[in-house]
Write an enzyme that holds these catalytic residues in place. Structure first.
Site, PDB file in Angstrom:
ATOM      1  N   ARG A  51      12.989 -13.011 -79.635  1.00 58.84           N
ATOM      2  CA  ARG A  51      11.967 -12.135 -79.040  1.00 58.84           C
ATOM      3  C   ARG A  51      12.173 -12.036 -77.527  1.00 58.84           C
ATOM      4  O   ARG A  51      12.556 -13.021 -76.891  1.00 58.84           O
ATOM      5  CB  ARG A  51      10.573 -12.701 -79.301  1.00 58.84           C
ATOM      6  CG  ARG A  51      10.107 -12.509 -80.722  1.00 58.84           C
ATOM      7  CD  ARG A  51       8.782 -13.200 -80.978  1.00 58.84           C
ATOM      8  NE  ARG A  51       8.938 -14.224 -81.994  1.00 58.84           N
ATOM      9  CZ  ARG A  51       8.049 -15.176 -82.234  1.00 58.84           C
ATOM     10  NH1 ARG A  51       6.944 -15.261 -81.528  1.00 58.84           N
ATOM     11  NH2 ARG A  51       8.270 -16.070 -83.177  1.00 58.84           N
TER      12      ARG A  51
ATOM     13  N   HIS B  96       0.154 -20.337 -81.253  1.00 63.04           N
ATOM     14  CA  HIS B  96       0.498 -21.777 -81.254  1.00 63.04           C
ATOM     15  C   HIS B  96      -0.682 -22.655 -80.809  1.00 63.04           C
ATOM     16  O   HIS B  96      -0.479 -23.768 -80.344  1.00 63.04           O
ATOM     17  CB  HIS B  96       1.659 -22.082 -80.268  1.00 63.04           C
ATOM     18  CG  HIS B  96       2.969 -21.455 -80.619  1.00 63.04           C
ATOM     19  ND1 HIS B  96       3.843 -21.016 -79.648  1.00 63.04           N
ATOM     20  CD2 HIS B  96       3.573 -21.229 -81.799  1.00 63.04           C
ATOM     21  CE1 HIS B  96       4.933 -20.522 -80.227  1.00 63.04           C
ATOM     22  NE2 HIS B  96       4.790 -20.642 -81.540  1.00 63.04           N
TER      23      HIS B  96
ATOM     24  N   ASN C 204      -0.165 -24.122 -95.188  1.00 66.07           N
ATOM     25  CA  ASN C 204       0.311 -23.021 -94.350  1.00 66.07           C
ATOM     26  C   ASN C 204       0.959 -21.994 -95.279  1.00 66.07           C
ATOM     27  O   ASN C 204       2.077 -22.193 -95.751  1.00 66.07           O
ATOM     28  CB  ASN C 204       1.318 -23.573 -93.334  1.00 66.07           C
ATOM     29  CG  ASN C 204       1.827 -22.506 -92.384  1.00 66.07           C
ATOM     30  OD1 ASN C 204       1.509 -21.327 -92.519  1.00 66.07           O
ATOM     31  ND2 ASN C 204       2.627 -22.921 -91.424  1.00 66.07           N
TER      32      ASN C 204
ATOM     33  N   ARG D 205      -4.032 -22.816 -92.408  1.00 61.33           N
ATOM     34  CA  ARG D 205      -3.604 -22.241 -91.141  1.00 61.33           C
ATOM     35  C   ARG D 205      -3.803 -20.721 -91.195  1.00 61.33           C
ATOM     36  O   ARG D 205      -3.340 -20.065 -92.119  1.00 61.33           O
ATOM     37  CB  ARG D 205      -2.127 -22.540 -90.896  1.00 61.33           C
ATOM     38  CG  ARG D 205      -1.640 -21.884 -89.643  1.00 61.33           C
ATOM     39  CD  ARG D 205      -0.155 -22.037 -89.460  1.00 61.33           C
ATOM     40  NE  ARG D 205       0.228 -21.411 -88.212  1.00 61.33           N
ATOM     41  CZ  ARG D 205       1.381 -20.800 -88.004  1.00 61.33           C
ATOM     42  NH1 ARG D 205       2.268 -20.743 -88.969  1.00 61.33           N
ATOM     43  NH2 ARG D 205       1.654 -20.272 -86.851  1.00 61.33           N
TER      44      ARG D 205
ATOM     45  N   GLU E 123       1.200 -29.756 -86.229  1.00 60.45           N
ATOM     46  CA  GLU E 123       0.143 -28.792 -86.526  1.00 60.45           C
ATOM     47  C   GLU E 123      -0.563 -29.133 -87.840  1.00 60.45           C
ATOM     48  O   GLU E 123      -1.766 -28.935 -87.964  1.00 60.45           O
ATOM     49  CB  GLU E 123       0.743 -27.374 -86.584  1.00 60.45           C
ATOM     50  CG  GLU E 123       1.080 -26.850 -85.198  1.00 60.45           C
ATOM     51  CD  GLU E 123       2.146 -25.772 -85.198  1.00 60.45           C
ATOM     52  OE1 GLU E 123       3.311 -26.085 -85.510  1.00 60.45           O
ATOM     53  OE2 GLU E 123       1.824 -24.623 -84.866  1.00 60.45           O
TER      54      GLU E 123
END
Ligand code: ADP
Length: 390
Positions: A236, A177, A7, A88, A378
């Site tokens: 956010r 996601h 990643n 990723r 992940e």
């Protein structure tokens, strides 16, 4: 077979090396402050964490150090032992509905999609190119955060804005996601012992998204063109009235860039409670701080609203899963959400809910919807997709 899961951020490189198909983690760690002063890396091997300060000029240097560490620690004999590298990639646009072996054309498309993920896609390309240089014989695979959401029907991914914005500028919902939602939904189907299921996955961490999944396919998700849509998050705002933007621009004399920064970095839980970490908010609630109580109420309301929407859209639900930082660890938040779901005959098991970071059923047998905590992974999903492609 040894598969490296990567990643890459603009100045970071997180990695895990898996033995596949056993799914065992051989080594994991991260390189940080790449290309900056004070660069270092940490590696966890056999439960022991090593931290070293080194000059990391670029991602290529990081990969070379990683290979040396692997050889020194007898994890591989040579670089050729690593047969595949999975990367990723945040934004795959409408091009990619699954993971793919990386070719020049794939890199070109990831590059073309830069405007939709200006921070993330360029970093992914840097990581991919560096890995190709170092692991010359390995198969390189791109795993997209958006791919799992590509099965959404058009009426769910289009915005009610001029159609030309979609045709000319690719304005539509892509979600995010996806690798986590895919992993957790597959895990949940394994637990339920079937694939014809209706699931709602709540990935709630510092970024938050909820996905409705029918028979293993995503039919709707709360994030949109960008990851600042849907739920209230750490910093956010998620869904707001779009007209707030021109209104505030005029009233507060703020540029669009300034407003965008505020809506991404200074909104959400942080704006309401002054904390972006739900642990601090829980402390505040326990101390009777009003703004923390308010932030938690707003957060929970929005999660429950999405669960209710997707319950109706799926025409009933077999199971709900909570994952990511808050979903896996916040006993209080899960409890608050499940209290609101009593109307759907959700019956929480308070003892079972009293857990952090473990896979567990947190509702009683009589609950009409089974709720689970499922820690996401992940990196493993990237390794599995990569292994399957090789
Ligand atoms: P990301 O990967 O998006 O950075 P994570 O999924 O790791 O985020 O989630 C981080 C968030 O999880 C933290 O900001 C915090 O709000 C929450 N969190 C982590 N641990 C706990 C805990 N023990 N109790 C409550 N919340 C927690």
């Amino acid at each position: 077979m040894k598969v490296l899961s990567v990643n890459a951020g603009s100045s970071t490189l997180k990695f895990q090396l898996f033995e596949m198909p056993e799914e065992s983690v051989l080594i994991q760690g991260s390189f940080e402050r790449i290309g900056e002063v004070g660069s270092f890396y940490t590696i966890r091997i056999n439960g022991e964490k090593i931290k070293k300060e080194v000059d990391l000029k670029n991602h290529g240097v990081a990969f070379e150090i990683l290979v040396n560490e692997l050889i020194e620690n007898n994890i591989v004999n040579s670089l050729e032992d690593i047969k595949a590298v999975g990367h990723r990639v945040v934004q795959g646009g409408s091009y990619f509905d699954k993971s793919v072996v990386i070719t020049d054309d794939v890199i070109g498309k990831i590059d073309e999609l830069k405007p939709l993920a200006p921070l993330h896609n360029p970093a992914a390309i840097t990581g991919i190119k560096a890995a190709i240089e170092v692991f010359k014989d390995a198969v390189q695979v791109a795993v997209f955060d958006t791919a799992f959401h590509q099965t959404m029907p058009k009426y769910n991914y289009l915005y009610p804005v001029p159609y030309s914005w979609y045709e000319d500028y690719s304005v539509r919902k892509y979600g995010a996601h996806g690798t986590s939602h895919k992993y957790v939904s597959e895990r949940l189907n394994n637990i339920l012992g079937k694939t014809d299921t209706k699931l709602i996955i709540c990935h709630i961490g510092s970024g938050c998204s909820i996905t409705a999944i029918e028979n293993g396919k995503c039919i709707n998700t709360s994030m949109g063109l960008t990851p600042n849509a849907g739920l209230m998050m750490g910093t956010r705002c998620g869904d707001i009235d779009a007209s707030i933007i021109p209104y505030i621009s005029k009233k507060a004399n703020m540029s669009l860039d300034m407003i965008d920064h505020v809506l991404n970095k200074e909104s959400g839980l942080l704006a309401i409670s002054t904390h972006n970490d739900s642990r601090d908010i829980e402390d505040g609630i326990n101390n009777g701080e009003e703004r923390c109580i308010l932030a938690q109420k707003m957060f929970v309301r929005k999660v429950v609203d999405y669960i209710a929407k997707y319950y109706v859209e799926l025409n009933g639900v077999d199971a709900i899963a909570f994952t990511a930082g808050i979903g896996e660890n916040s006993i209080m938040t899960r409890k608050d959400i499940m209290e609101e779901l009593k109307v759907l005959s959700v019956v929480m098991d308070e003892d079972k809910n009293n857990t952090r970071g473990k896979e567990v059923l947190i509702t009683k047998p009589e609950s009409k919807i089974a709720c689970y905590v499922i820690p996401t992974n992940e990196e493993l999903m990237i390794a599995k997709d990569t292994y399957n492609l090789v």
